[in-house]
Design a protein around this motif. Structure first.
Motif, mmCIF file in Angstrom:
data_model
loop_
_atom_site.group_PDB
_atom_site.id
_atom_site.type_symbol
_atom_site.label_atom_id
_atom_site.label_comp_id
_atom_site.label_asym_id
_atom_site.label_seq_id
_atom_site.Cartn_x
_atom_site.Cartn_y
_atom_site.Cartn_z
ATOM 1 N N VAL A 4 0.872 -1.169 0.000
ATOM 2 C CA VAL A 4 0.000 0.000 0.000
ATOM 3 C C VAL A 4 0.910 1.220 0.000
ATOM 4 C CG1 VAL A 4 -1.823 1.227 1.225
ATOM 5 C CG2 VAL A 4 -1.753 -1.278 1.287
ATOM 6 N N LYS A 5 0.881 1.991 -1.114
ATOM 7 C CA LYS A 5 1.830 3.089 -1.285
ATOM 8 C C LYS A 5 1.232 4.465 -1.025
ATOM 9 C CE LYS A 5 4.796 0.941 -4.728
ATOM 10 N NZ LYS A 5 5.434 1.142 -6.023
ATOM 11 N N GLU A 6 -0.082 4.568 -0.962
ATOM 12 C CA GLU A 6 -0.714 5.873 -0.822
ATOM 13 C C GLU A 6 -1.591 5.890 0.413
ATOM 14 O OE1 GLU A 6 -2.742 6.572 -4.475
ATOM 15 O OE2 GLU A 6 -0.923 6.502 -5.669
ATOM 16 N N ASP A 7 -2.299 6.999 0.590
ATOM 17 C CA ASP A 7 -3.255 7.087 1.680
ATOM 18 C C ASP A 7 -4.289 5.974 1.533
ATOM 19 O OD1 ASP A 7 -1.944 9.427 2.268
ATOM 20 O OD2 ASP A 7 -3.570 10.747 1.625
ATOM 21 N N LEU A 8 -4.684 5.408 2.647
ATOM 22 C CA LEU A 8 -5.808 4.478 2.649
ATOM 23 C C LEU A 8 -6.831 5.074 3.598
ATOM 24 C CD1 LEU A 8 -7.046 1.928 1.567
ATOM 25 C CD2 LEU A 8 -5.899 0.648 3.380
ATOM 26 N N ILE A 9 -7.810 5.749 2.992
ATOM 27 C CA ILE A 9 -8.845 6.432 3.755
ATOM 28 C C ILE A 9 -10.204 6.014 3.213
ATOM 29 C CG2 ILE A 9 -7.387 8.374 4.420
ATOM 30 C CD1 ILE A 9 -8.562 9.971 2.107
ATOM 31 N N PHE A 10 -11.249 6.398 3.928
ATOM 32 C CA PHE A 10 -12.587 5.926 3.590
ATOM 33 C C PHE A 10 -12.951 6.146 2.129
ATOM 34 C CE2 PHE A 10 -13.288 10.337 4.520
ATOM 35 C CZ PHE A 10 -14.322 10.725 3.672
ATOM 36 N N SER A 11 -12.465 7.225 1.521
ATOM 37 C CA SER A 11 -12.853 7.549 0.144
ATOM 38 C C SER A 11 -12.223 6.636 -0.908
ATOM 39 C CB SER A 11 -12.534 9.012 -0.167
ATOM 40 O OG SER A 11 -11.149 9.243 -0.060
ATOM 41 N N ASN A 12 -11.145 5.925 -0.569
ATOM 42 C CA ASN A 12 -10.566 4.993 -1.539
ATOM 43 C C ASN A 12 -10.547 3.556 -1.019
ATOM 44 O OD1 ASN A 12 -8.458 5.157 0.279
ATOM 45 N ND2 ASN A 12 -6.939 5.854 -1.187
ATOM 46 N N LEU A 13 -11.296 3.315 0.040
ATOM 47 C CA LEU A 13 -11.348 1.984 0.638
ATOM 48 C C LEU A 13 -11.946 0.952 -0.319
ATOM 49 C CD1 LEU A 13 -10.939 0.124 3.063
ATOM 50 C CD2 LEU A 13 -13.135 0.943 3.957
ATOM 51 N N LEU A 14 -12.915 1.351 -1.114
ATOM 52 C CA LEU A 14 -13.544 0.416 -2.045
ATOM 53 C C LEU A 14 -12.519 -0.159 -3.022
ATOM 54 C CD1 LEU A 14 -16.125 -0.947 -2.964
ATOM 55 C CD2 LEU A 14 -16.578 1.032 -4.421
ATOM 56 N N GLY A 15 -11.597 0.670 -3.503
ATOM 57 C CA GLY A 15 -10.553 0.187 -4.401
ATOM 58 C C GLY A 15 -9.659 -0.845 -3.732
ATOM 59 N N PHE A 16 -9.321 -0.610 -2.460
ATOM 60 C CA PHE A 16 -8.510 -1.574 -1.711
ATOM 61 C C PHE A 16 -9.263 -2.890 -1.558
ATOM 62 C CE2 PHE A 16 -7.243 -3.644 2.246
ATOM 63 C CZ PHE A 16 -5.878 -3.780 2.043
ATOM 64 N N LYS A 17 -10.553 -2.807 -1.227
ATOM 65 C CA LYS A 17 -11.354 -4.010 -1.058
ATOM 66 C C LYS A 17 -11.448 -4.800 -2.367
ATOM 67 C CE LYS A 17 -15.112 -3.849 1.451
ATOM 68 N NZ LYS A 17 -16.402 -3.406 2.009
ATOM 69 N N LYS A 18 -11.565 -4.093 -3.482
ATOM 70 C CA LYS A 18 -11.609 -4.766 -4.793
ATOM 71 C C LYS A 18 -10.286 -5.471 -5.072
ATOM 72 C CE LYS A 18 -15.063 -1.881 -7.043
ATOM 73 N NZ LYS A 18 -15.325 -0.904 -8.116
ATOM 74 N N GLN A 19 -9.172 -4.812 -4.765
ATOM 75 C CA GLN A 19 -7.862 -5.432 -4.958
ATOM 76 C C GLN A 19 -7.718 -6.646 -4.044
ATOM 77 O OE1 GLN A 19 -4.442 -2.999 -4.007
ATOM 78 N NE2 GLN A 19 -3.011 -4.505 -4.798
ATOM 79 N N PHE A 20 -8.143 -6.509 -2.805
ATOM 80 C CA PHE A 20 -8.066 -7.603 -1.842
ATOM 81 C C PHE A 20 -8.880 -8.803 -2.329
ATOM 82 C CE2 PHE A 20 -8.994 -9.989 1.967
ATOM 83 C CZ PHE A 20 -7.807 -9.917 2.682
ATOM 84 N N ALA A 21 -10.023 -8.538 -2.930
ATOM 85 C CA ALA A 21 -10.907 -9.608 -3.406
ATOM 86 C C ALA A 21 -10.272 -10.439 -4.518
ATOM 87 C CB ALA A 21 -12.233 -9.025 -3.869
ATOM 88 N N THR A 22 -9.237 -9.912 -5.174
ATOM 89 C CA THR A 22 -8.582 -10.661 -6.255
ATOM 90 C C THR A 22 -7.550 -11.650 -5.735
ATOM 91 O OG1 THR A 22 -6.818 -9.031 -6.612
ATOM 92 C CG2 THR A 22 -8.885 -8.710 -7.837
ATOM 93 N N ILE A 23 -7.260 -11.618 -4.434
ATOM 94 C CA ILE A 23 -6.282 -12.538 -3.853
ATOM 95 C C ILE A 23 -6.911 -13.921 -3.769
ATOM 96 C CG2 ILE A 23 -4.899 -13.084 -1.806
ATOM 97 C CD1 ILE A 23 -4.937 -10.045 -1.175
ATOM 98 N N THR A 42 -11.592 3.911 9.763
ATOM 99 C CA THR A 42 -12.525 3.097 8.975
ATOM 100 C C THR A 42 -11.787 1.989 8.243
ATOM 101 O OG1 THR A 42 -13.957 5.016 8.678
ATOM 102 C CG2 THR A 42 -14.264 3.180 7.145
ATOM 103 N N CYS A 43 -10.638 2.306 7.698
ATOM 104 C CA CYS A 43 -9.849 1.319 6.958
ATOM 105 C C CYS A 43 -9.251 0.264 7.885
ATOM 106 C CB CYS A 43 -8.769 2.014 6.151
ATOM 107 S SG CYS A 43 -9.475 3.085 4.874
#
Length: 85
Positions: A4-23, A42-43
């Motif tokens: 994780v190279k950038e901020d992980l905040i509520f507004s971009n959490l959905l993108g992280f969850k989508k990436q996580f779902a590909t594992i 929140t994250c």
């Protein structure tokens, strides 16, 4: 390893969850937050849930990199901000 190279905040959490779902299930995964600038409450709560769900599916997750961050309170789910060197 998921880095994780950038901020992980509520507004971009959905993108992280989508990436996580590909594992793929039942793998050994390492998530590295050492380069994240900020990870908000929140994250942290969501990450904890994702980790537990992944473990329930037979996977193993190691979270690393928070030793580079300042925790804003004693609450284990509090926001973490990258320390300035």
């Amino acid at each position: 390893t998921v880095l994780v190279k950038e901020d992980l905040i509520f507004s971009n959490l959905l993108g992280f969850k989508k990436q996580f779902a590909t594992i793929p299930a039942a793998e050994t995964v390492r998530i590295d937050f050492s380069e994240a600038t900020i990870v908000d409450h929140t994250c942290i709560v969501t990450i904890n849930t994702l980790v537990e769900d992944y473990k329930d599916q037979g996977g193993t997750i190691t979270i690393v990199g928070f030793d580079h961050h300042k925790q804003l309170s004693k609450d284990p789910t509090s926001t973490r901000i990258h320390k300035i060197a």
